[in-house]
Design a protein around this motif. Sequence first.
Motif: not given
Length: 155
Positions: A50-64
């Motif tokens: 029942k705790s909060v999910w922890k998310a981690a994101l790493t991304w190199i976007p193709r535009s600003d």
Amino acid sequence: MFGLLFFVLFAPGVSEFICTSSDLEMSYTFCDSTAHAFMFNLTPCSTMNKSVWKAALTWIPRSDIHFLKIVFHVWYDGAKALLWKELVCSGADDEYSVCGTLKGETLVAAFDIKGSRINFPKGNYSIIVQGFSDDSDNNMLICLNFTMIVKQDAF
């Protein structure tokens, strides 16, 4: 202590597992036709916690990223269950660190997903997450197709 950070260039249609456990399985594919430098992680891998999910994101976007609208389409066992739109970056007084990321820069973000407080019924969920660089939904930055399989009902 040291950390290992790596990027994988994912091709469209190739499924990447986020996590698997006795009660939950999650994976994603890209729904556009271009490969991405992208990594997504979610903990804990459980719908029973029942705790909060922890998310981690790493991304190199193709535009600003000066403007960013995220659109979520959720289906449960084939039936449309939710459509939700969230303006993340408007270009003025933005509160999120992702806002202002330039094309080619490495975006690293950690955030909480409070959805884990929901008792998800057993079944198959399909979640399309689209990111747009304008309000007309014409200029898509990224599109992900998440599959979530809840293997047992919460009691």
